[in-house]
Design a protein around this motif. Structure first.
Motif, PDB file in Angstrom:
ATOM      1  N   ASP A  90     -15.390 -18.550  -8.949  1.00  0.00           N
ATOM      2  CA  ASP A  90     -14.530 -18.249  -7.798  1.00  0.00           C
ATOM      3  C   ASP A  90     -15.301 -17.623  -6.636  1.00  0.00           C
ATOM      4  O   ASP A  90     -15.069 -16.483  -6.256  1.00  0.00           O
ATOM      5  CB  ASP A  90     -13.344 -17.389  -8.261  1.00  0.00           C
ATOM      6  CG  ASP A  90     -12.450 -18.175  -9.212  1.00  0.00           C
ATOM      7  OD1 ASP A  90     -11.545 -18.863  -8.752  1.00  0.00           O
ATOM      8  OD2 ASP A  90     -12.743 -18.148 -10.439  1.00  0.00           O
TER       9      ASP A  90
ATOM     10  N   HIS B 293     -15.334 -19.162  -3.586  1.00  0.00           N
ATOM     11  CA  HIS B 293     -14.467 -19.384  -2.410  1.00  0.00           C
ATOM     12  C   HIS B 293     -15.254 -19.334  -1.104  1.00  0.00           C
ATOM     13  O   HIS B 293     -14.822 -18.683  -0.137  1.00  0.00           O
ATOM     14  CB  HIS B 293     -13.308 -18.380  -2.404  1.00  0.00           C
ATOM     15  CG  HIS B 293     -12.281 -18.651  -3.475  1.00  0.00           C
ATOM     16  ND1 HIS B 293     -11.166 -19.419  -3.261  1.00  0.00           N
ATOM     17  CD2 HIS B 293     -12.224 -18.274  -4.781  1.00  0.00           C
ATOM     18  CE1 HIS B 293     -10.448 -19.494  -4.375  1.00  0.00           C
ATOM     19  NE2 HIS B 293     -11.078 -18.811  -5.325  1.00  0.00           N
TER      20      HIS B 293
ATOM     21  N   HIS C 132      -9.952 -14.593 -11.434  1.00  0.00           N
ATOM     22  CA  HIS C 132     -10.610 -13.572 -10.623  1.00  0.00           C
ATOM     23  C   HIS C 132     -10.622 -12.216 -11.333  1.00  0.00           C
ATOM     24  O   HIS C 132     -10.499 -11.173 -10.702  1.00  0.00           O
ATOM     25  CB  HIS C 132      -9.951 -13.409  -9.237  1.00  0.00           C
ATOM     26  CG  HIS C 132     -10.061 -14.599  -8.347  1.00  0.00           C
ATOM     27  ND1 HIS C 132     -10.257 -14.517  -6.991  1.00  0.00           N
ATOM     28  CD2 HIS C 132     -10.003 -15.930  -8.620  1.00  0.00           C
ATOM     29  CE1 HIS C 132     -10.305 -15.733  -6.468  1.00  0.00           C
ATOM     30  NE2 HIS C 132     -10.147 -16.608  -7.432  1.00  0.00           N
TER      31      HIS C 132
ATOM     32  N   ASP D 134     -13.763 -23.194  -8.080  1.00  0.00           N
ATOM     33  CA  ASP D 134     -13.396 -22.589  -6.796  1.00  0.00           C
ATOM     34  C   ASP D 134     -14.672 -22.167  -6.071  1.00  0.00           C
ATOM     35  O   ASP D 134     -14.817 -21.029  -5.620  1.00  0.00           O
ATOM     36  CB  ASP D 134     -12.415 -21.425  -6.962  1.00  0.00           C
ATOM     37  CG  ASP D 134     -10.976 -21.892  -7.179  1.00  0.00           C
ATOM     38  OD1 ASP D 134     -10.729 -23.126  -7.127  1.00  0.00           O
ATOM     39  OD2 ASP D 134     -10.098 -21.046  -7.408  1.00  0.00           O
TER      40      ASP D 134
ATOM     41  N   HIS E 274     -10.843 -18.837 -12.435  1.00  0.00           N
ATOM     42  CA  HIS E 274      -9.503 -18.999 -11.876  1.00  0.00           C
ATOM     43  C   HIS E 274      -8.719 -17.699 -11.764  1.00  0.00           C
ATOM     44  O   HIS E 274      -7.925 -17.532 -10.856  1.00  0.00           O
ATOM     45  CB  HIS E 274      -8.720 -20.015 -12.716  1.00  0.00           C
ATOM     46  CG  HIS E 274      -7.429 -20.498 -12.143  1.00  0.00           C
ATOM     47  ND1 HIS E 274      -7.294 -20.912 -10.836  1.00  0.00           N
ATOM     48  CD2 HIS E 274      -6.194 -20.662 -12.709  1.00  0.00           C
ATOM     49  CE1 HIS E 274      -6.032 -21.305 -10.628  1.00  0.00           C
ATOM     50  NE2 HIS E 274      -5.346 -21.163 -11.734  1.00  0.00           N
TER      51      HIS E 274
ATOM     52  N   HIS F 177     -12.204 -24.699 -15.291  1.00  0.00           N
ATOM     53  CA  HIS F 177     -11.744 -23.673 -14.348  1.00  0.00           C
ATOM     54  C   HIS F 177     -10.506 -22.934 -14.860  1.00  0.00           C
ATOM     55  O   HIS F 177     -10.464 -21.706 -14.875  1.00  0.00           O
ATOM     56  CB  HIS F 177     -11.438 -24.318 -12.993  1.00  0.00           C
ATOM     57  CG  HIS F 177     -11.007 -23.336 -11.942  1.00  0.00           C
ATOM     58  ND1 HIS F 177     -11.834 -22.342 -11.457  1.00  0.00           N
ATOM     59  CD2 HIS F 177      -9.819 -23.184 -11.287  1.00  0.00           C
ATOM     60  CE1 HIS F 177     -11.183 -21.632 -10.549  1.00  0.00           C
ATOM     61  NE2 HIS F 177      -9.955 -22.116 -10.423  1.00  0.00           N
TER      62      HIS F 177
HETATM   63 FE   LIG Z   1     -10.186 -18.802  -7.319  1.00  0.00          FE
END
Ligand SMILES: [Fe+2]
Ligand SMILES: [Fe+2]
Length: 250
Positions: free
Chosen positions: A8, A10, A182, A41, A180, A141
């Motif tokens: 993650d 991002h 976090h 992510d 996923h 994920h």
């Molecule tokens: Fe995420």
């Protein structure tokens, strides 16, 4: 064997996310890990410039293995991170590192937040796990179980009994790796250890924690102030996996 596991990122073209990923990779640069696994992510919008930046940042002497998350876009992910033609089918990949198999499964549903392993992905997984008897990690994920963060549990991987049936045929699987959520979390699925990497971009909170009850309209149960962190998985000779969490100042 030691596996660095992050998730993650991002990356969104803004300095904040890039600085966090750079801090994690700087930390890893001095570590003799055998593989770096990134469980999705990676890009925030699935845009080609985000993958170009990810490719620049995710460099390590050890193999860097990446699988997509719900924020990723398959075609751009393939072109930007895998050097592959930009097709839209599931991104399933098998890598062998030091005699250990890493089966990276695409748990995304294009355009959706929730996860699902397509029949073709599960057939592929069954096939690659049948190709040997050494230790294997299976990464994706979306966790296939609830983990106690309700807003994320609502978009977890469904159809999980089909995955359980595949895992039951392959006792070589030493752990499942996911993202996923976090948050760094450890649980089990189908009797197999499931290790969830914390977010590089943010950390999620339990409802019992201050801020953990926020809905998505209010920013969700996410803490953006906590520093990025990751897991270091130690694979022991007896097949156990011990997971250490590290926080990286940023
Ligand atoms: Fe995420
Ligand atoms: Fe996600």
């Amino acid at each position: 064997m030691i596996i660095a596991h992050l998730s993650d990122l991002h990356l969104d073209g803004e300095p904040r996310a890039e600085e966090r990923v750079a801090a994690v990779m700087d930390y890893l640069a001095d570590l003799a890990v055998d593989a770096v696994v990134v469980t999705g992510d990676i890009a925030d919008h699935g845009a080609p410039p985000e993958y170009a930046r990810a490719a620049e940042l995710l460099k390590h002497p050890a193999p860097v293995l990446v699988c997509p998350g719900n924020h990723d876009v398959r075609a751009a992910f393939r072109a930007g991170l895998l050097g592959a033609s930009p097709s839209d089918g599931p991104i399933d990949q098998a890598h062998e590192v030091g005699g250990v198999l890493f089966a990276l499964c695409d748990s995304t549903i294009p355009g959706r937040g929730e996860g699902f392993l397509a029949d073709e992905t599960l057939d592929w997984l069954d096939g690659v796990l049948s190709g040997g008897d050494g230790p294997a990690f299976v990464a994706f994920h979306h966790p296939p179980v609830e983990v106690g963060v309700p807003l994320v549990d609502a978009i977890r991987q469904s159809g999980e009994q089909r995955l359980a049936a595949v895992l039951a045929r392959h006792p070589r699987v030493v752990a499942l790796l996911a993202g996923h959520v976090h948050t760094g979390a450890s649980t089990t699925f189908a009797g197999v250890p499931l290790r969830i990497a914390p977010g590089v971009v943010s950390q999620s909170l339990l409802p019992a924690e201050p801020g953990g009850g926020r809905g998505w309209a209010d920013g969700g149960p996410l803490d953006h102030e906590r520093p990025p962190s990751l897991l270091l998985h130690v694979l022991h000779d007896d097949g156990r996996v011990t997971s250490h969490q590290r926080v990286v100042p940023c």
